[in-house]
Design a protein around this motif. Structure first.
Motif, PDB file in Angstrom:
ATOM      1  N   ARG A  36      21.284  32.881  40.100  1.00  0.00           N
ATOM      2  CA  ARG A  36      22.034  33.667  41.096  1.00  0.00           C
ATOM      3  C   ARG A  36      21.365  33.598  42.464  1.00  0.00           C
ATOM      4  NH1 ARG A  36      20.525  39.878  39.438  1.00  0.00           N
ATOM      5  NH2 ARG A  36      18.418  39.330  38.792  1.00  0.00           N
ATOM      6  N   TYR A  37      20.040  33.475  42.498  1.00  0.00           N
ATOM      7  CA  TYR A  37      19.341  33.332  43.779  1.00  0.00           C
ATOM      8  C   TYR A  37      19.565  31.931  44.346  1.00  0.00           C
ATOM      9  CZ  TYR A  37      17.085  37.425  41.779  1.00  0.00           C
ATOM     10  OH  TYR A  37      16.855  38.627  41.180  1.00  0.00           O
ATOM     11  N   HIS A  38      19.577  30.951  43.482  1.00  0.00           N
ATOM     12  CA  HIS A  38      19.846  29.580  43.927  1.00  0.00           C
ATOM     13  C   HIS A  38      21.260  29.467  44.489  1.00  0.00           C
ATOM     14  CE1 HIS A  38      16.556  27.827  41.056  1.00  0.00           C
ATOM     15  NE2 HIS A  38      16.071  28.631  41.977  1.00  0.00           N
ATOM     16  N   SER A  39      22.156  30.335  44.011  1.00  0.00           N
ATOM     17  CA  SER A  39      23.551  30.326  44.478  1.00  0.00           C
ATOM     18  C   SER A  39      23.774  31.175  45.720  1.00  0.00           C
ATOM     19  CB  SER A  39      24.471  30.816  43.359  1.00  0.00           C
ATOM     20  OG  SER A  39      24.420  29.924  42.272  1.00  0.00           O
ATOM     21  N   GLY A  40      22.736  31.861  46.218  1.00  0.00           N
ATOM     22  CA  GLY A  40      22.890  32.592  47.472  1.00  0.00           C
ATOM     23  C   GLY A  40      22.507  34.054  47.476  1.00  0.00           C
ATOM     24  N   TYR A  64      16.824  24.861  48.278  1.00  0.00           N
ATOM     25  CA  TYR A  64      16.428  26.251  48.055  1.00  0.00           C
ATOM     26  C   TYR A  64      14.981  26.475  48.468  1.00  0.00           C
ATOM     27  CZ  TYR A  64      15.621  30.754  45.855  1.00  0.00           C
ATOM     28  OH  TYR A  64      15.292  32.068  45.639  1.00  0.00           O
ATOM     29  N   ARG A  67      14.909  26.652  52.244  1.00  0.00           N
ATOM     30  CA  ARG A  67      15.560  27.884  52.738  1.00  0.00           C
ATOM     31  C   ARG A  67      14.694  29.124  52.531  1.00  0.00           C
ATOM     32  NH1 ARG A  67      19.834  25.763  50.099  1.00  0.00           N
ATOM     33  NH2 ARG A  67      19.741  27.280  48.405  1.00  0.00           N
ATOM     34  N   THR A  68      13.888  29.126  51.471  1.00  0.00           N
ATOM     35  CA  THR A  68      13.096  30.322  51.153  1.00  0.00           C
ATOM     36  C   THR A  68      11.648  30.205  51.623  1.00  0.00           C
ATOM     37  OG1 THR A  68      12.647  29.478  48.924  1.00  0.00           O
ATOM     38  CG2 THR A  68      14.557  30.956  49.194  1.00  0.00           C
TER      39      THR A  68
END
Length: 138
Positions: A36-40, A64, A67-68
Motif C-alpha cells: 500500500r505504501y508502494h502504491s502511494g 519508491y 521518492r522516499t
C-alpha cells in the motif's frame, strides 16, 4: 520523549516459511502491508517506511526508493544490483519515528545471500511524510 525498544521481530524468512507474503516480515499480505505504501499511501512511522524500503529493495522498486529519500541526501541516480537476493529483515531497535516525532532511527539487519547489512537508519518528516535521510553501517 523518545521511545527506544530492543525486541526481536520476526524476520521475513520466517514469515515466508509461514506462508505470508510481505517481504518485510510482518504477518500480512504484501498488498495490505508494504504494497500500500508502494502504491502511494504514506508510511505512518519511520519503522513502516524502513520496512517498505526494504521491500522496495527486494522487489527492485527504484522509483519508491528515490521518492522516499530525503531531498538533501537523495542520490542523482540509483542502480540496484540485480544479483542481490534479499532473504530476511530483522528490526533490532526503534527510537522515535512515530506520529509524535519529527525524526527517528531504526536499527536493522537485512540479510542477503552471502551476507547481511546492519545499519542504523535516520528518518525525518518532510511536509508531513517520513523520508530516509542516511544510515550508519555497523
Amino acid at each position: 520523549m523518545s521511545r527506544r525498544t530492543r525486541r526481536p521481530v520476526s524476520s521475513s524468512a520466517a514469515a515466508s516459511k509461514a506462508g505470508l507474503s510481505c517481504p518485510c516480515g510482518l504477518p500480512r499480505a504484501y498488498d495490505d502491508c508494504c504494497g500500500r505504501y508502494h502504491s502511494g499511501a504514506a508510511a505512518p512511522t519511520a519503522e513502516a517506511l524502513m520496512r517498505s524500503r526494504y521491500c522496495a529493495f527486494v522487489k527492485g522498486d527504484v522509483g519508491y526508493l528515490v521518492r522516499t529519500w530525503h531531498p538533501r541526501t537523495r542520490p542523482e541516480g540509483l542502480e540496484l544490483d540485480p544479483g542481490t537476493r534479499w532473504t530476511g529483515l530483522e528490526v533490532l531497535a526503534v527510537d522515535g519515528g512515530t506520529a509524535f516525532h519529527t525524526n527517528g532511527t531504526v536499527e536493522f539487519r537485512a540479510s542477503y545471500r552471502g551476507g547481511a547489512l546492519h545499519e542504523v537508519s535516520r528518518f525525518e518528516r518532510v511536509d508531513g511524510a517520513w523520508v530516509y535521510v542516511d544510515g550508519e553501517h555497523r
